[in-house]
Design an enzyme around this catalytic site. Structure first.
Site, PDB file in Angstrom:
ATOM      1  N   ASN A   1      -1.456   1.895   5.902  1.00 49.61           N
ATOM      2  CA  ASN A   1      -0.655   0.812   5.334  1.00 49.61           C
ATOM      3  C   ASN A   1      -0.258  -0.080   6.499  1.00 49.61           C
ATOM      4  O   ASN A   1       0.343   0.394   7.456  1.00 49.61           O
ATOM      5  CB  ASN A   1       0.586   1.401   4.654  1.00 49.61           C
ATOM      6  CG  ASN A   1       1.591   0.329   4.271  1.00 49.61           C
ATOM      7  OD1 ASN A   1       1.247  -0.839   4.105  1.00 49.61           O
ATOM      8  ND2 ASN A   1       2.847   0.735   4.131  1.00 49.61           N
ATOM      9  N   GLY A   2      -0.621  -1.359   6.434  1.00 49.61           N
ATOM     10  CA  GLY A   2      -0.309  -2.275   7.534  1.00 49.61           C
ATOM     11  C   GLY A   2      -1.510  -3.150   7.842  1.00 49.61           C
ATOM     12  O   GLY A   2      -2.427  -3.253   7.037  1.00 49.61           O
TER      13      GLY A   2
ATOM     14  N   TRP B   1      -3.011  -2.612  -1.574  1.00 48.34           N
ATOM     15  CA  TRP B   1      -2.759  -4.036  -1.786  1.00 48.34           C
ATOM     16  C   TRP B   1      -3.592  -4.725  -0.720  1.00 48.34           C
ATOM     17  O   TRP B   1      -3.310  -4.616   0.472  1.00 48.34           O
ATOM     18  CB  TRP B   1      -1.272  -4.337  -1.617  1.00 48.34           C
ATOM     19  CG  TRP B   1      -0.909  -5.754  -1.927  1.00 48.34           C
ATOM     20  CD1 TRP B   1      -0.600  -6.269  -3.143  1.00 48.34           C
ATOM     21  CD2 TRP B   1      -0.814  -6.842  -0.999  1.00 48.34           C
ATOM     22  NE1 TRP B   1      -0.323  -7.612  -3.035  1.00 48.34           N
ATOM     23  CE2 TRP B   1      -0.449  -7.989  -1.738  1.00 48.34           C
ATOM     24  CE3 TRP B   1      -1.009  -6.977   0.380  1.00 48.34           C
ATOM     25  CZ2 TRP B   1      -0.270  -9.245  -1.159  1.00 48.34           C
ATOM     26  CZ3 TRP B   1      -0.832  -8.222   0.966  1.00 48.34           C
ATOM     27  CH2 TRP B   1      -0.464  -9.338   0.197  1.00 48.34           C
TER      28      TRP B   1
ATOM     29  N   LYS C   1      10.912 -15.368 -11.547  1.00 54.43           N
ATOM     30  CA  LYS C   1      10.649 -14.243 -12.459  1.00 54.43           C
ATOM     31  C   LYS C   1       9.518 -14.604 -13.416  1.00 54.43           C
ATOM     32  O   LYS C   1       8.612 -13.813 -13.641  1.00 54.43           O
ATOM     33  CB  LYS C   1      11.889 -13.865 -13.294  1.00 54.43           C
ATOM     34  CG  LYS C   1      13.055 -13.240 -12.576  1.00 54.43           C
ATOM     35  CD  LYS C   1      12.807 -11.847 -12.063  1.00 54.43           C
ATOM     36  CE  LYS C   1      12.173 -11.833 -10.716  1.00 54.43           C
ATOM     37  NZ  LYS C   1      12.968 -11.744  -9.538  1.00 54.43           N
TER      38      LYS C   1
ATOM     39  N   GLU D   1       6.042 -14.774 -11.587  1.00 53.92           N
ATOM     40  CA  GLU D   1       5.410 -13.564 -11.070  1.00 53.92           C
ATOM     41  C   GLU D   1       4.950 -12.603 -12.147  1.00 53.92           C
ATOM     42  O   GLU D   1       3.979 -11.883 -11.927  1.00 53.92           O
ATOM     43  CB  GLU D   1       6.259 -12.862  -9.999  1.00 53.92           C
ATOM     44  CG  GLU D   1       7.593 -12.335 -10.395  1.00 53.92           C
ATOM     45  CD  GLU D   1       8.311 -11.677  -9.207  1.00 53.92           C
ATOM     46  OE1 GLU D   1       9.538 -11.575  -9.280  1.00 53.92           O
ATOM     47  OE2 GLU D   1       7.668 -11.260  -8.235  1.00 53.92           O
TER      48      GLU D   1
ATOM     49  N   HIS E   1      14.751 -37.555  -8.893  1.00 54.45           N
ATOM     50  CA  HIS E   1      14.068 -38.015  -7.676  1.00 54.45           C
ATOM     51  C   HIS E   1      12.599 -37.604  -7.676  1.00 54.45           C
ATOM     52  O   HIS E   1      11.974 -37.579  -6.623  1.00 54.45           O
ATOM     53  CB  HIS E   1      14.786 -37.473  -6.433  1.00 54.45           C
ATOM     54  CG  HIS E   1      16.200 -37.957  -6.341  1.00 54.45           C
ATOM     55  ND1 HIS E   1      16.524 -39.256  -6.004  1.00 54.45           N
ATOM     56  CD2 HIS E   1      17.380 -37.336  -6.596  1.00 54.45           C
ATOM     57  CE1 HIS E   1      17.843 -39.399  -6.029  1.00 54.45           C
ATOM     58  NE2 HIS E   1      18.384 -38.245  -6.393  1.00 54.45           N
TER      59      HIS E   1
ATOM     60  N   CYS F   1       0.848  -1.181   0.000  1.00 50.70           N
ATOM     61  CA  CYS F   1       0.000   0.000   0.000  1.00 50.70           C
ATOM     62  C   CYS F   1       0.894   1.245   0.000  1.00 50.70           C
ATOM     63  O   CYS F   1       1.940   1.267   0.644  1.00 50.70           O
ATOM     64  CB  CYS F   1      -0.936   0.115   1.191  1.00 50.70           C
ATOM     65  SG  CYS F   1      -2.081  -1.247   1.365  1.00 50.70           S
TER      66      CYS F   1
ATOM     67  N   GLU G   1      15.607 -18.433  -9.203  1.00 47.43           N
ATOM     68  CA  GLU G   1      15.301 -17.036  -9.501  1.00 47.43           C
ATOM     69  C   GLU G   1      14.659 -16.903 -10.892  1.00 47.43           C
ATOM     70  O   GLU G   1      13.702 -16.139 -11.074  1.00 47.43           O
ATOM     71  CB  GLU G   1      16.598 -16.209  -9.380  1.00 47.43           C
ATOM     72  CG  GLU G   1      16.491 -14.735  -9.683  1.00 47.43           C
ATOM     73  CD  GLU G   1      15.500 -13.967  -8.816  1.00 47.43           C
ATOM     74  OE1 GLU G   1      14.973 -14.514  -7.841  1.00 47.43           O
ATOM     75  OE2 GLU G   1      15.227 -12.813  -9.167  1.00 47.43           O
TER      76      GLU G   1
ATOM     77  N   LYS H   1       5.456  -4.482  -4.345  1.00 40.30           N
ATOM     78  CA  LYS H   1       6.913  -4.399  -4.307  1.00 40.30           C
ATOM     79  C   LYS H   1       7.457  -4.579  -2.895  1.00 40.30           C
ATOM     80  O   LYS H   1       8.481  -5.197  -2.685  1.00 40.30           O
ATOM     81  CB  LYS H   1       7.326  -3.033  -4.866  1.00 40.30           C
ATOM     82  CG  LYS H   1       8.821  -2.843  -4.971  1.00 40.30           C
ATOM     83  CD  LYS H   1       9.399  -3.654  -6.082  1.00 40.30           C
ATOM     84  CE  LYS H   1      10.888  -3.570  -6.158  1.00 40.30           C
ATOM     85  NZ  LYS H   1      11.450  -4.723  -6.878  1.00 40.30           N
TER      86      LYS H   1
ATOM     87  N   ARG I   1       3.659  -0.286  -4.954  1.00 41.77           N
ATOM     88  CA  ARG I   1       3.434  -0.861  -3.621  1.00 41.77           C
ATOM     89  C   ARG I   1       2.101  -1.588  -3.506  1.00 41.77           C
ATOM     90  O   ARG I   1       1.833  -2.268  -2.516  1.00 41.77           O
ATOM     91  CB  ARG I   1       3.476   0.244  -2.557  1.00 41.77           C
ATOM     92  CG  ARG I   1       4.778   0.996  -2.514  1.00 41.77           C
ATOM     93  CD  ARG I   1       4.719   2.070  -1.465  1.00 41.77           C
ATOM     94  NE  ARG I   1       4.733   1.495  -0.130  1.00 41.77           N
ATOM     95  CZ  ARG I   1       5.835   1.241   0.554  1.00 41.77           C
ATOM     96  NH1 ARG I   1       7.006   1.522   0.041  1.00 41.77           N
ATOM     97  NH2 ARG I   1       5.771   0.723   1.751  1.00 41.77           N
TER      98      ARG I   1
HETATM   99  O1  M6R Z   1      12.328  -5.988  -0.407  1.00 46.63           O
HETATM  100  P1  M6R Z   1      12.757  -7.411  -0.182  1.00 46.63           P
HETATM  101  O2  M6R Z   1      13.996  -7.760  -0.891  1.00 46.63           O
HETATM  102  O3  M6R Z   1      12.823  -7.761   1.281  1.00 46.63           O
HETATM  103  O4  M6R Z   1      11.583  -8.275  -0.801  1.00 46.63           O
HETATM  104  C1  M6R Z   1      11.567  -9.670  -0.704  1.00 46.63           C
HETATM  105  C2  M6R Z   1      10.597 -10.260  -1.694  1.00 46.63           C
HETATM  106  O5  M6R Z   1       9.303  -9.815  -1.437  1.00 46.63           O
HETATM  107  C3  M6R Z   1      10.958  -9.913  -3.140  1.00 46.63           C
HETATM  108  O6  M6R Z   1      12.267 -10.283  -3.449  1.00 46.63           O
HETATM  109  C4  M6R Z   1      10.003 -10.614  -4.127  1.00 46.63           C
HETATM  110  O7  M6R Z   1      10.188 -11.987  -4.076  1.00 46.63           O
HETATM  111  C5  M6R Z   1      10.214 -10.055  -5.532  1.00 46.63           C
HETATM  112  N1  M6R Z   1       8.966  -9.603  -6.081  1.00 46.63           N
HETATM  113  C6  M6R Z   1      10.746 -11.055  -6.492  1.00 46.63           C
HETATM  114  O8  M6R Z   1      10.917 -10.517  -7.758  1.00 46.63           O
END
Ligand code: M6R
Length: 614
Positions: free
Chosen positions: A101-102, A75, A491, A494, A510, A2, A487, A609, A27
């Site tokens: 926010n929270g 969010w 990517k 998401e 396995h 948020c 990773e 984010k 956010r």
């Molecule tokens: O801000 P942070 O690095 O603590 O965030 C951790 C994860 O939320 C963040 O890396 C998330 O997995 C990304 N969207 C991946 O691309």
């Protein structure tokens, strides 16, 4: 998660609020809203489901006048994304409006008590409970808005950054924070509030980052007043923001993610600047000078992080163990914080976070601190909560990352971990001086090699079309390339919503090998390293079952070309730095597949984010 924005001054608030919301949309973006107190004293709240553009369309024929206002991009946590659950929320009388926010964890209890007293609710959110509680306290105990906010916050359990306005006091905004970020910008006879400094930098570079437990009274014509939880006045710590507009704009790229992928060579140069000497053979990290005893004396290192930062941690573990010979564990912060882990004062806990605001990582730090560990932070967002909660740390200095899918922050984190491991190993004497110099020198060559890897963009764009309709994908790698596989899969998931799994290549037999058929694209990171021959065998196993293999290979490798359907060539480097190069084609691949599918690359569904809720 948020984004919150606020303005009070002589200008019209609405354009400032909308511009601010656009900056903070990363956010959260499932709904948005604004509240302004008009010249005539009306408190107008407008909110819509969806992105900020929906809100501005909706507001075209509305009265958006007023020079005090608050705004929010959401969010969703409590209550589905909808206009009714969007912020700002009115109190029952419509005298007050709040943005938050929270999460208010005990909202259900408070709500039930207020309902018994006859308070009617207009949304399903935890946030509305807070504004209704403030109003209830104000009217039943004849308290001012500030006193009522202070009283209400004592009853609330959870995390918050809030801003609240009262139409009867149109020259004042009350804000407060606990475990969610909040920045106040100080202009000439005007104030700005925001979740981070990006909406503020057009107007002023003077900011105050509120601390946990702070309440601030922002009144026109007066100095900003910051108080502690019991009302005790706090010293005003005004900081200068070091952020420029170029860093938070797209700079000619179609998406922030693409810009951030292409920025990586420059970002890593910035990350190493001042830390690796010009001859390129010596690393110096100020944290290691100031805290060498704690860091070099570590009996064990525990890395805590989430998501992409956790993947960087997996690479860090291999670097630390192989170079420094210190045992290292990598934990999901969300699991670590709740599983009663064994932590001692001889441990160093490394917290990795791009945003510096991830709630689970912050909680893991808190727990480790209570048990006496020394805490080292690796963060990107300057002045965020994690760097302030740690004993020392190193910023990755890759500039603001706006795309929700993390790219340059990942390579920045791996670069800092590489510098840290090298610097420690050198001081501990666990690697030879020749090896140390050779490795440091190779690290300085990475930005150039990344540029070379980026030249495959057009080829990858073409390849992406082939995979656009895949339902599932498998990513395989070994050693340092296993986290790269994880990773790459993250990517793709998401931003393109294609199911993808990252796996250590040898583990495939396995279980996951059962999934392989001609419909399953398999991406294998098969660069020339210690495990090269073994990875070739894994490729053969996939091929034998009809799988379609795309291999990331070291340039000039003719052998794998015979077995793979497609290859992407990468410049050669040391095995431990390969993730810095190999992650680039996988970032580009995910990006182009998502674009081919018409997805909103920078704002993927359901994500935010900065994950400031647990
Ligand atoms: O801000 P942070 O690095 O603590 O965030 C951790 C994860 O939320 C963040 O890396 C998330 O997995 C990304 N969207 C991946 O691309």
């Amino acid at each position: 998660m948020c984004g919150i924005v606020g303005y009070i001054g002589a200008k019209q608030a609405y354009p400032i609020l909308i511009k601010g919301l656009r900056r903070l949309e990363y956010r959260g973006y499932d709904s948005a809203g604004v509240a302004m107190i008009s010249q005539r004293g009306a408190l107008n709240v407008y909110k819509t489901k969806g992105k900020v553009d929906n809100l501005t369309d909706y507001c075209t024929d509305k009265d958006v006048s007023g020079s005090i206002g608050i705004a929010h991009t959401r969010w969703a946590t409590h209550g589905e994304p909808s206009a009714r659950n969007a912020h700002p929320h009115y109190s029952q009388s419509h005298n007050l409006a709040i943005i938050h926010n929270g999460i208010i964890e005990n909202y259900a209890d408070i709500k039930a008590k207020l309902q018994e007293k006859g308070v009617a609710f207009a949304s399903d959110t935890d946030t509305e409970v807070l504004v209704q509680l403030v109003e209830y306290i104000m009217s039943n105990r004849s308290l001012t808005l500030l006193e009522a906010v202070q009283t209400a916050l004592f009853q609330v359990i959870g995390a918050y950054a809030i801003a609240i306005i009262d139409k009867r006091e149109p020259t004042q905004i009350i804000v407060a924070r606990k475990q969610s970020p909040l920045v106040v910008g100080i202009g000439e006879s005007e104030f700005f509030i925001a979740s981070d400094a990006s909406p503020i930098i057009d107007y002023t570079d003077k900011v105050v980052y509120l601390e946990d437990g702070n309440i601030a009274v922002i009144r026109l014509g007066e100095e900003l007043k910051v108080m502690g939880i019991h009302g005790e006045e706090q010293e005003l710590k005004v900081k200068k923001v070091d952020l420029n507009l170029g860093q938070i704009e797209k700079g000619g790229y179609e998406h922030f993610m693409l810009k951030e992928i292409f920025e990586q060579p420059e970002c890593l140069t910035n990350c190493m600047r001042g830390r690796i000497n010009v001859e390129g053979n010596q690393v110096t990290l100020s944290a290691l000078i100031d805290h060498h005893q704690q860091l070099l004396g570590a009996k064990r290192i525990v890395i805590v992080a989430c998501g992409t930062s956790w993947h960087a941690g997996l690479i860090g573990k291999q670097l630390i163990e192989s170079l420094c010979r210190i045992p290292c564990e990598v934990e999901y912060a969300s699991e670590f914080r709740y599983r009663n882990p064994v932590v001692s004062k001889d441990d160093v806990v490394i917290a990795i976070s791009q945003s510096g605001e991830t709630a689970d990582t912050l909680a893991a730090i808190q727990l480790a601190k209570e048990q006496g560990a020394f805490i080292y932070g690796i963060c990107n967002a300057i002045g965020s909560s994690i760097p302030r909660a740690t004993d020392t740390g190193t910023y990755i200095h890759v500039g603001p990352e706006i795309g929700v899918a993390s790219t340059k922050a990942f390579t920045g984190q791996v670069t800092v971990l590489s510098m840290l491991a090298l610097c420690m190993a050198n001081k501990l004497g666990t690697i030879s001086i020749e090896r140390y110099r050779q490795m440091v020198s190779e690290l300085t060559c990475i930005p150039k090699k990344m540029e070379q890897a980026l030249q495959a963009n057009e080829e990858i764009k073409h390849l992406a079309r082939i995979f656009t309709y895949a339902k599932n994908c498998l990513y395989l790698g070994r050693g340092y390339n296993y986290p790269v596989a994880l990773e790459g899969a993250l990517k793709l998931k998401e931003i393109s919503y294609i199911h993808a799994e990252g796996y250590p290549a040898a583990e495939m037999k396995h279980g996951p090998i059962a999934l392989i058929d001609s419909e399953m694209p398999v991406f294998v990171i098969a660069t020339r390293d210690r495990l090269y021959e073994k990875v070739i065998s894994n490729i053969q196993e996939v091929r034998a079952r009809g799988g379609r293999v795309t291999a990331l290979i070291t340039e000039g490798d003719e052998q794998i070309k015979q077995y793979a359907d497609h290859v992407i060539e990468l410049p050669d480097t040391l095995e431990c730095f390969q993730p810095l190069i190999a992650s680039i084609p996988l970032q580009l691949l995910a990006y182009h597949i998502a674009v081919c599918k018409g997805k909103d690359v920078d704002r993927p569904r359901n994500l935010a984010k900065s994950v400031t809720v647990e």
